[in-house]
Design a protein around this motif. Structure first.
Motif, PDB file in Angstrom:
ATOM      1  N   LEU A 178      47.519  61.793 -30.640  1.00 44.97           N
ATOM      2  CA  LEU A 178      46.461  61.597 -31.610  1.00 44.97           C
ATOM      3  C   LEU A 178      46.487  62.777 -32.417  1.00 44.97           C
ATOM      4  CD1 LEU A 178      43.794  60.092 -29.187  1.00 44.97           C
ATOM      5  CD2 LEU A 178      45.311  58.977 -30.889  1.00 44.97           C
ATOM      6  N   ASP A 179      45.533  62.697 -33.390  1.00 46.99           N
ATOM      7  CA  ASP A 179      45.345  63.569 -34.661  1.00 46.99           C
ATOM      8  C   ASP A 179      44.069  64.336 -34.149  1.00 46.99           C
ATOM      9  OD1 ASP A 179      44.883  65.095 -36.824  1.00 46.99           O
ATOM     10  OD2 ASP A 179      45.024  63.641 -38.531  1.00 46.99           O
ATOM     11  N   TYR A 180      43.836  65.681 -34.201  1.00 46.04           N
ATOM     12  CA  TYR A 180      42.812  66.199 -33.895  1.00 46.04           C
ATOM     13  C   TYR A 180      42.162  67.238 -35.065  1.00 46.04           C
ATOM     14  CZ  TYR A 180      43.785  64.899 -28.902  1.00 46.04           C
ATOM     15  OH  TYR A 180      44.199  63.951 -27.759  1.00 46.04           O
ATOM     16  N   ASP A 181      43.122  66.944 -35.978  1.00 43.75           N
ATOM     17  CA  ASP A 181      42.529  67.763 -37.118  1.00 43.75           C
ATOM     18  C   ASP A 181      41.515  67.051 -37.942  1.00 43.75           C
ATOM     19  OD1 ASP A 181      42.466  69.711 -38.891  1.00 43.75           O
ATOM     20  OD2 ASP A 181      44.448  69.297 -40.052  1.00 43.75           O
ATOM     21  N   ARG A 182      40.538  66.846 -37.703  1.00 39.33           N
ATOM     22  CA  ARG A 182      39.347  66.171 -38.013  1.00 39.33           C
ATOM     23  C   ARG A 182      38.165  66.232 -37.641  1.00 39.33           C
ATOM     24  NH1 ARG A 182      42.125  60.264 -36.506  1.00 39.33           N
ATOM     25  NH2 ARG A 182      43.009  60.580 -38.498  1.00 39.33           N
ATOM     26  N   LYS A 183      36.970  65.679 -38.009  1.00 40.75           N
ATOM     27  CA  LYS A 183      35.975  65.865 -37.540  1.00 40.75           C
ATOM     28  C   LYS A 183      35.797  65.017 -36.134  1.00 40.75           C
ATOM     29  CE  LYS A 183      32.760  65.116 -40.603  1.00 40.75           C
ATOM     30  NZ  LYS A 183      31.829  64.976 -41.750  1.00 40.75           N
ATOM     31  N   LEU A 184      35.374  65.323 -35.118  1.00 42.31           N
ATOM     32  CA  LEU A 184      35.816  64.636 -33.865  1.00 42.31           C
ATOM     33  C   LEU A 184      34.571  64.845 -32.780  1.00 42.31           C
ATOM     34  CD1 LEU A 184      38.101  63.022 -32.350  1.00 42.31           C
ATOM     35  CD2 LEU A 184      38.967  65.374 -31.841  1.00 42.31           C
ATOM     36  N   ALA A 185      34.253  63.695 -32.120  1.00 38.90           N
ATOM     37  CA  ALA A 185      33.606  63.601 -30.817  1.00 38.90           C
ATOM     38  C   ALA A 185      34.475  63.084 -29.647  1.00 38.90           C
ATOM     39  CB  ALA A 185      32.304  62.993 -31.029  1.00 38.90           C
ATOM     40  N   LEU A 186      34.468  63.643 -28.687  1.00 44.41           N
ATOM     41  CA  LEU A 186      35.063  63.116 -27.527  1.00 44.41           C
ATOM     42  C   LEU A 186      34.199  62.603 -26.397  1.00 44.41           C
ATOM     43  CD1 LEU A 186      37.552  66.433 -26.804  1.00 44.41           C
ATOM     44  CD2 LEU A 186      38.062  64.266 -27.911  1.00 44.41           C
ATOM     45  N   VAL A 187      34.335  61.436 -25.877  1.00 45.77           N
ATOM     46  CA  VAL A 187      33.482  60.878 -25.011  1.00 45.77           C
ATOM     47  C   VAL A 187      33.989  60.970 -23.669  1.00 45.77           C
ATOM     48  CG1 VAL A 187      32.186  58.868 -24.469  1.00 45.77           C
ATOM     49  CG2 VAL A 187      32.819  59.174 -26.813  1.00 45.77           C
ATOM     50  N   ILE A 188      33.242  61.594 -22.783  1.00 47.08           N
ATOM     51  CA  ILE A 188      33.540  61.392 -21.270  1.00 47.08           C
ATOM     52  C   ILE A 188      32.737  60.557 -20.547  1.00 47.08           C
ATOM     53  CG2 ILE A 188      34.096  62.967 -19.194  1.00 47.08           C
ATOM     54  CD1 ILE A 188      35.960  63.647 -21.668  1.00 47.08           C
ATOM     55  N   GLY A 189      33.241  59.604 -19.815  1.00 43.86           N
ATOM     56  CA  GLY A 189      32.500  58.790 -18.934  1.00 43.86           C
ATOM     57  C   GLY A 189      32.149  59.230 -17.704  1.00 43.86           C
ATOM     58  N   ALA A 190      31.327  58.248 -16.828  1.00 47.84           N
ATOM     59  CA  ALA A 190      30.833  58.771 -15.501  1.00 47.84           C
ATOM     60  C   ALA A 190      31.831  58.738 -14.546  1.00 47.84           C
ATOM     61  CB  ALA A 190      29.814  57.514 -15.096  1.00 47.84           C
ATOM     62  N   GLU A 191      31.863  59.393 -13.463  1.00 40.87           N
ATOM     63  CA  GLU A 191      32.703  59.511 -12.256  1.00 40.87           C
ATOM     64  C   GLU A 191      32.954  57.949 -11.878  1.00 40.87           C
ATOM     65  OE1 GLU A 191      34.576  61.760 -10.832  1.00 40.87           O
ATOM     66  OE2 GLU A 191      33.814  63.477 -11.815  1.00 40.87           O
ATOM     67  N   GLY A 192      34.182  57.629 -11.639  1.00 39.35           N
ATOM     68  CA  GLY A 192      34.378  56.235 -11.022  1.00 39.35           C
ATOM     69  C   GLY A 192      34.092  55.115 -11.993  1.00 39.35           C
ATOM     70  N   GLU A 193      33.309  54.938 -12.739  1.00 38.18           N
ATOM     71  CA  GLU A 193      32.852  53.906 -13.470  1.00 38.18           C
ATOM     72  C   GLU A 193      33.348  54.187 -15.137  1.00 38.18           C
ATOM     73  OE1 GLU A 193      28.505  53.443 -13.587  1.00 38.18           O
ATOM     74  OE2 GLU A 193      28.491  53.138 -11.542  1.00 38.18           O
ATOM     75  N   GLY A 194      33.681  55.202 -15.607  1.00 40.00           N
ATOM     76  CA  GLY A 194      34.029  55.413 -16.931  1.00 40.00           C
ATOM     77  C   GLY A 194      33.003  55.356 -17.897  1.00 40.00           C
ATOM     78  N   MET A 195      33.283  54.739 -19.125  1.00 37.72           N
ATOM     79  CA  MET A 195      32.436  54.761 -20.231  1.00 37.72           C
ATOM     80  C   MET A 195      31.978  53.170 -19.970  1.00 37.72           C
ATOM     81  SD  MET A 195      34.249  56.148 -23.513  1.00 37.72           S
ATOM     82  CE  MET A 195      35.943  55.333 -23.069  1.00 37.72           C
ATOM     83  N   ARG A 196      30.322  52.947 -20.500  1.00 41.34           N
ATOM     84  CA  ARG A 196      30.025  51.732 -20.447  1.00 41.34           C
ATOM     85  C   ARG A 196      30.795  50.883 -21.546  1.00 41.34           C
ATOM     86  NH1 ARG A 196      24.286  53.073 -22.115  1.00 41.34           N
ATOM     87  NH2 ARG A 196      25.293  54.987 -22.746  1.00 41.34           N
ATOM     88  N   ARG A 197      30.723  49.579 -21.188  1.00 43.34           N
ATOM     89  CA  ARG A 197      31.455  48.736 -22.252  1.00 43.34           C
ATOM     90  C   ARG A 197      31.205  48.825 -23.689  1.00 43.34           C
ATOM     91  NH1 ARG A 197      30.430  44.444 -25.089  1.00 43.34           N
ATOM     92  NH2 ARG A 197      28.390  44.114 -23.862  1.00 43.34           N
ATOM     93  N   LEU A 198      29.979  49.046 -24.114  1.00 45.17           N
ATOM     94  CA  LEU A 198      29.429  49.226 -25.573  1.00 45.17           C
ATOM     95  C   LEU A 198      30.180  50.368 -26.116  1.00 45.17           C
ATOM     96  CD1 LEU A 198      28.048  48.048 -27.831  1.00 45.17           C
ATOM     97  CD2 LEU A 198      25.985  49.148 -26.985  1.00 45.17           C
ATOM     98  N   VAL A 199      29.880  51.594 -25.334  1.00 46.99           N
ATOM     99  CA  VAL A 199      30.242  52.958 -25.663  1.00 46.99           C
ATOM    100  C   VAL A 199      31.905  52.782 -25.953  1.00 46.99           C
ATOM    101  CG1 VAL A 199      30.768  55.212 -25.057  1.00 46.99           C
ATOM    102  CG2 VAL A 199      28.493  54.060 -24.573  1.00 46.99           C
ATOM    103  N   ARG A 200      32.554  52.049 -24.926  1.00 53.84           N
ATOM    104  CA  ARG A 200      33.944  52.103 -25.148  1.00 53.84           C
ATOM    105  C   ARG A 200      34.490  51.302 -26.249  1.00 53.84           C
ATOM    106  NH1 ARG A 200      38.474  51.299 -21.098  1.00 53.84           N
ATOM    107  NH2 ARG A 200      37.048  52.150 -19.699  1.00 53.84           N
ATOM    108  N   GLU A 201      33.582  50.476 -26.712  1.00 54.02           N
ATOM    109  CA  GLU A 201      34.332  49.415 -27.985  1.00 54.02           C
ATOM    110  C   GLU A 201      33.792  50.096 -29.158  1.00 54.02           C
ATOM    111  OE1 GLU A 201      31.735  46.117 -27.321  1.00 54.02           O
ATOM    112  OE2 GLU A 201      33.350  44.824 -25.798  1.00 54.02           O
ATOM    113  N   LYS A 202      32.990  51.189 -29.257  1.00 51.67           N
ATOM    114  CA  LYS A 202      32.718  51.795 -30.430  1.00 51.67           C
ATOM    115  C   LYS A 202      33.630  53.060 -30.652  1.00 51.67           C
ATOM    116  CE  LYS A 202      27.853  50.571 -30.597  1.00 51.67           C
ATOM    117  NZ  LYS A 202      28.068  50.211 -32.131  1.00 51.67           N
ATOM    118  N   CYS A 203      34.376  53.390 -29.813  1.00 56.67           N
ATOM    119  CA  CYS A 203      35.510  54.361 -29.908  1.00 56.67           C
ATOM    120  C   CYS A 203      36.482  54.146 -30.762  1.00 56.67           C
ATOM    121  CB  CYS A 203      36.139  54.809 -28.453  1.00 56.67           C
ATOM    122  SG  CYS A 203      35.090  55.432 -27.456  1.00 56.67           S
ATOM    123  N   ASP A 204      36.886  54.876 -31.619  1.00 57.37           N
ATOM    124  CA  ASP A 204      38.053  54.643 -32.537  1.00 57.37           C
ATOM    125  C   ASP A 204      39.301  54.492 -31.776  1.00 57.37           C
ATOM    126  OD1 ASP A 204      36.643  54.724 -35.042  1.00 57.37           O
ATOM    127  OD2 ASP A 204      36.225  56.814 -34.688  1.00 57.37           O
TER     128      ASP A 204
END
Length: 241
Positions: A178-204
């Motif tokens: 991936l390209d990291y040379d840009r304005k960036l937000a990294l999303v870390i989900g919960a232990e075991g469950e990971g990200m919620r579906r809506l959050v996951r769907e909004k990720c680029d």
């Protein structure tokens, strides 16, 4: 708030946030001398008293009465990146409720050069003494903010041309692609469950960390550290003035 552990207490002392120190009797004199360099009253007590107050024996012989930790704002994080003249690197936590993982992520974010951490108001551990100890003092230096609605915040960040990468163990894209040379937000989900579906769907992009052992996953704190380090080290090195 009672804070314990030597590094967190020393960071709080340096920040002028301590009103009183409780020190275990018999602690080494060299550490007592270091504490006495600060203009704060010391009270000595049996170690068992500190055990009872902290609810653990892992207090390292010192506790401090400090001002409660305060939440920053998302704007504080954006301003921090602007003031440093750097492209934004923000960490978004979706449901990380374990205070030790929360503190470890704050520590990694501060040490490795991220600009701040954001949690959703109802899906996070509070800013507690356990978090502060796990963060080893990083809460004194790094903005940690709350948002009422993480998916809505992601939409707002996208409007400001911030790319959203979500950590997902099953993602097909390796973090090295991936390209990291840009304005960036990294999303870390919960232990075991990971990200919620809506959050996951909004990720680029969804990104995974290659694992080679028999255990196929990393805890949230370790995964965050690896991702932050890779993001920062993948960006061009700024020339020193």
């Amino acid at each position: 708030m009672l804070l314990y552990g030597r590094n967190p207490v020393l960071e709080a002392l340096q920040g002028g946030r301590v009103s009183e120190l409780l020190v275990a009797k018999g602690i080494e004199e060299s550490f007592v001398r270091e504490l006495k360099t600060f203009d704060v009253r010391l009270k000595f007590a049996p170690r068992i008293e500190l055990d009872q107050l902290a609810g653990t024996t892992q207090h390292q012989g010192v506790m401090a009465e400090v001002e409660d930790l305060e939440w920053a704002t998302v704007d504080d994080i954006l301003d921090r990146a602007d003031e440093k003249g750097e492209q934004l690197l923000m960490i978004l936590l979706d449901g990380v409720t374990d205070p030790r993982n929360f503190g470890a992520i704050i520590r990694s974010a501060e040490v490795l050069g991220a600009h701040g951490v954001v949690v959703e108001e109802r899906r996070s551990a509070p800013l507690s003494a356990v978090v502060a100890k796990a963060a080893a003092g990083a809460t004194s230096y790094l903005p940690v903010a709350q948002t009422k609605n993480l998916p809505r915040l992601i939409d707002q960040l996208k409007e400001d041309n911030v790319w959203i990468y979500g950590a997902a163990g099953e993602a097909a894209t390796d973090l090295r692609r991936l390209d990291y040379d840009r304005k960036l937000a990294l999303v870390i989900g919960a232990e075991g469950e990971g990200m919620r579906r809506l959050v996951r769907e909004k990720c680029d992009e969804l990104v995974s960390i290659a694992v080679r052992g028999q255990i196929k996953s990393l805890n949230a704190g370790v995964a965050a550290g690896i991702l932050i380090h890779h993001a920062v080290s993948s960006r061009p090195v700024k020339a020193k003035p």
